[in-house]
Write an enzyme that holds these catalytic residues in place. Structure first.
Site, PDB file in Angstrom:
ATOM      1  N   GLU A 166       1.502 -11.441   5.976  1.00  0.00           N
ATOM      2  CA  GLU A 166       0.532 -10.688   6.783  1.00  0.00           C
ATOM      3  C   GLU A 166       1.008 -10.850   8.223  1.00  0.00           C
ATOM      4  O   GLU A 166       0.874 -11.915   8.822  1.00  0.00           O
ATOM      5  CB  GLU A 166      -0.878 -11.272   6.621  1.00  0.00           C
ATOM      6  CG  GLU A 166      -1.457 -11.151   5.223  1.00  0.00           C
ATOM      7  CD  GLU A 166      -2.046  -9.765   4.952  1.00  0.00           C
ATOM      8  OE1 GLU A 166      -1.946  -8.875   5.821  1.00  0.00           O
ATOM      9  OE2 GLU A 166      -2.608  -9.593   3.853  1.00  0.00           O
TER      10      GLU A 166
ATOM     11  N   HIS B 100       2.732  -6.862   4.633  1.00  0.00           N
ATOM     12  CA  HIS B 100       1.362  -6.409   4.906  1.00  0.00           C
ATOM     13  C   HIS B 100       1.002  -6.693   6.355  1.00  0.00           C
ATOM     14  O   HIS B 100       1.697  -7.416   7.071  1.00  0.00           O
ATOM     15  CB  HIS B 100       0.362  -7.150   4.005  1.00  0.00           C
ATOM     16  CG  HIS B 100       0.477  -6.785   2.561  1.00  0.00           C
ATOM     17  ND1 HIS B 100      -0.364  -5.895   1.955  1.00  0.00           N
ATOM     18  CD2 HIS B 100       1.368  -7.180   1.606  1.00  0.00           C
ATOM     19  CE1 HIS B 100      -0.014  -5.752   0.688  1.00  0.00           C
ATOM     20  NE2 HIS B 100       1.035  -6.524   0.446  1.00  0.00           N
TER      21      HIS B 100
ATOM     22  N   HIS C  37       0.831  -1.215   0.000  1.00  0.00           N
ATOM     23  CA  HIS C  37       0.000   0.000   0.000  1.00  0.00           C
ATOM     24  C   HIS C  37       0.869   1.270   0.000  1.00  0.00           C
ATOM     25  O   HIS C  37       2.063   1.207  -0.276  1.00  0.00           O
ATOM     26  CB  HIS C  37      -0.998  -0.043   1.161  1.00  0.00           C
ATOM     27  CG  HIS C  37      -1.705  -1.365   1.262  1.00  0.00           C
ATOM     28  ND1 HIS C  37      -2.713  -1.721   0.416  1.00  0.00           N
ATOM     29  CD2 HIS C  37      -1.484  -2.442   2.076  1.00  0.00           C
ATOM     30  CE1 HIS C  37      -3.114  -2.954   0.717  1.00  0.00           C
ATOM     31  NE2 HIS C  37      -2.381  -3.415   1.706  1.00  0.00           N
TER      32      HIS C  37
ATOM     33  N   GLU D 259      -1.750   0.596   7.855  1.00  0.00           N
ATOM     34  CA  GLU D 259      -0.942  -0.498   7.325  1.00  0.00           C
ATOM     35  C   GLU D 259       0.202   0.049   6.475  1.00  0.00           C
ATOM     36  O   GLU D 259       1.310  -0.482   6.506  1.00  0.00           O
ATOM     37  CB  GLU D 259      -1.832  -1.430   6.498  1.00  0.00           C
ATOM     38  CG  GLU D 259      -1.104  -2.638   5.943  1.00  0.00           C
ATOM     39  CD  GLU D 259      -1.981  -3.507   5.052  1.00  0.00           C
ATOM     40  OE1 GLU D 259      -3.182  -3.197   4.917  1.00  0.00           O
ATOM     41  OE2 GLU D 259      -1.451  -4.480   4.473  1.00  0.00           O
TER      42      GLU D 259
HETATM   43 ZN    ZN Z   1      -2.171  -5.150   2.786  1.00  0.00          ZN
END
Ligand code: ZN
Length: 319
Positions: A282, A200, A107, A144
């Site tokens: 993640e 992430h 992102h 994030e």
């Molecule tokens: Zn993400």
């Protein structure tokens, strides 16, 4: 909200055609991760002079730690992490010279102000998809995008100390938004990365906890052809999962991956378009209060970076 992945996609509906592969992976993976836990429990990861031959025979669970210590991180990682750092490799600080690692901080903080741009559809081979998404945040507003860039910087420092050449797909305020997921993949390809990782943190429900590493599934459609990278990416991902588990103490996800900390996906442009070994991680669930307390801690993010670094270094030394 139930599970959302790094591009806010729900899990793909189960495809009967892929059933046997899914079952095979599910059967193999717990053993691999369990192997890590057992190996680490008997001291495999901690000793500074442990021979690599002490590792389990399976390559996927092979010890990442070689014979003697290289320089320890002075940047304040935990005792366990420092110990792991000491224990790695052949003792030559520059032993990853010539190796290229691409880090993709997921992102971009600027995506929030560029919704039209990031909603543009891009071709990920198997289908079209948004250029990028805003990513999630903790309930207190720690995004994030900020998390991933901070961990990327910490990881870059650790890998450069090992002699690797490290490139980030985005850094600082550049670019102002994105890059798009297809560009993030091509960045690693163009850099001829020996390993690539997209960082992430998830946005799932309170009570959903833990980390998972996302491995590329086999796809061959349009510009996407992961057939050659599935094997090495799986190796890379298992090494990262095992080291991340040990260095952070964060449990494998309790809501995807059946406790293995590993999930295979075929819907992510960043993986589908990659031609170099690549995984996503993640690190935790930003919407869970316990995980959020970890993700917002600089000391914990250092451990997270250490876990990723240990896994990547292990992969690069043995591949
Ligand atoms: Zn993400």
């Amino acid at each position: 909200m139930s599970y959302t992945g790094p591009e806010f996609e729900p899990p793909q509906p189960r495809r009967p055609r892929r059933g046997p592969l899914t079952v095979a992976l599910a059967a193999l993976v717990p053993g691999a991760l369990l192997g890590w836990v057992v190996y680490e429990a008997v001291g495999g990861g901690g000793g500074a002079d442990r021979a690599a031959s002490a590792a389990p025979a399976s390559r996927t669970s092979a010890a990442p730690f070689g014979a003697s210590g290289s320089s320890a991180s002075p940047t304040g990682s935990s005792a366990a992490s420092s110990s792991a750092q000491d224990a790695k490799g052949d003792g030559a600080p520059g032993s990853l010279a010539g190796k290229v690692v691409v880090i993709d901080p997921g992102h971009n903080q600027g995506n929030f102000q560029h919704t039209a741009e990031i909603n543009r559809q891009v071709d990920i081979g198997t289908n079209k998809k948004e250029c990028d998404t805003t990513g999630t945040s903790t309930n207190d507003g720690y995004t994030e995008a900020r998390f991933t860039l901070d961990v990327a910087h910490r990881l870059r420092t650790l890998l450069e100390k090992q002699g690797a050449t490290v490139k980030l797909t985005r850094d600082g305020n550049t670019p102002a938004w994105g890059p798009c997921v297809d560009e993030r993949a091509r960045f690693g390809n163009n850099a001829r990365a020996d390993a690539a990782i997209s960082i992430h943190a998830d946005g799932s429900a309170e009570g959903d906890r833990g980390f998972h590493v996302i491995l590329p599934g086999s796809v061959h459609a349009g510009a996407a052809d992961t057939r050659k990278i599935v094997g090495p990416s799986t190796d890379l991902g298992k090494r990262i999962a095992g080291n991340f588990l040990r260095d952070t103490g964060e449990p494998p996800s309790n809501y995807v991956g059946k406790g293995t900390g590993l999930v295979t996906r075929t819907d992510l442009g960043g993986l589908n378009l990659s031609t170099v070994p690549k995984v996503f991680i993640e690190c935790g669930n930003m919407r869970d209060s316990k995980d959020a307390a970890l993700l917002t801690s600089g000391a914990w993010r250092q451990k997270a970076a250490q876990g990723m670094s240990d896994g990547i270094v292990s992969f690069l030394r043995e591949s």
